[in-house]
Design a protein around this motif. Sequence first.
Motif: not given
Length: 304
Positions: A66-80
């Motif tokens: 979903s973050a990619r739609y906002l041009y935001y590179d947020l890895p799933a590993e960081k979220i976890q």
Amino acid sequence: MDDFLPIAYFQNQFVPFPEAKLSIATHALHYGTGAFGGLRGILDPQNSNQVLLFRLERHCQRLSQSARYLYYDLPAEKIQKVIIEFVQRNRPQTSFYIRPFVYTSDLGIAPRLHNIETDFFVYGMMFGDYLSPDGVSCRISSWYRQEDRSFPLRGKISGAYITSALAKTEAVKSGFDEAILMNTQGKVCEASGMNIFIVRNGQLITPGFDQDILEGITRDSVITLARDLGIPLVERAVDRSELLIADEAFLCGTAAKVVPIQRVESYELPQQRPLTELLRSKLAAITENREPAYQSWVNVVPLS
């Protein structure tokens, strides 16, 4: 604020929840340029020193996408990683809900996704039943679900939820518990924040991805369970008239879990719901880590 967990993750650090504040000029507040996730956590019934999170990896993956739609590179590993530490710092003692959120954090008024700052926060709250587990009444909303050609429906984009809010309030103010939205082709789509299934002649039926639905994680879990249990299942377009004569119907989502539909408009649905109850009880057992075959769906987070 007693229902909120005491610690939030905000601007790359853990802070007391009351200190996690945004400016009234925050870009995402004005344009809906945010995306969110949501997952439930429970105390392990077998060990009160650990928490169980249902399908954490999949939730983090979806938010990262979903973050990619906002041009935001947020890895799933960081979220976890953030979510696990968030749970450990808060040490919740009852069922709770986690809300991770990505957004355009700049202060400005131009609607855009380029040359703009983005950020990520997490907070949580104590959380019981979102809808009555006994079942709900639903009306067909006068509002229609957006189309993927005009809105990125594969993501949980915050701006999309104005339609859900309008539909939900319309339903409640007219005497129902929940709304069912149709898509622009006049086919059944989903509820205000849940996917929908019906049962006809022993077959489990749900709208497919080509019907402008959200790619629900609970929906995916129900589909997998049904196939593993040998329940005939098909993903296809569903007509409004089918809802009214369904043998069973239910909603599902992270907040709602699995909730039977008792009535659609003025049409009462059968009170016997064998497939709904089978899937609901199976899913409850999995979330409590009582089904060894599905242990990969449950993350165990130690609190000490």
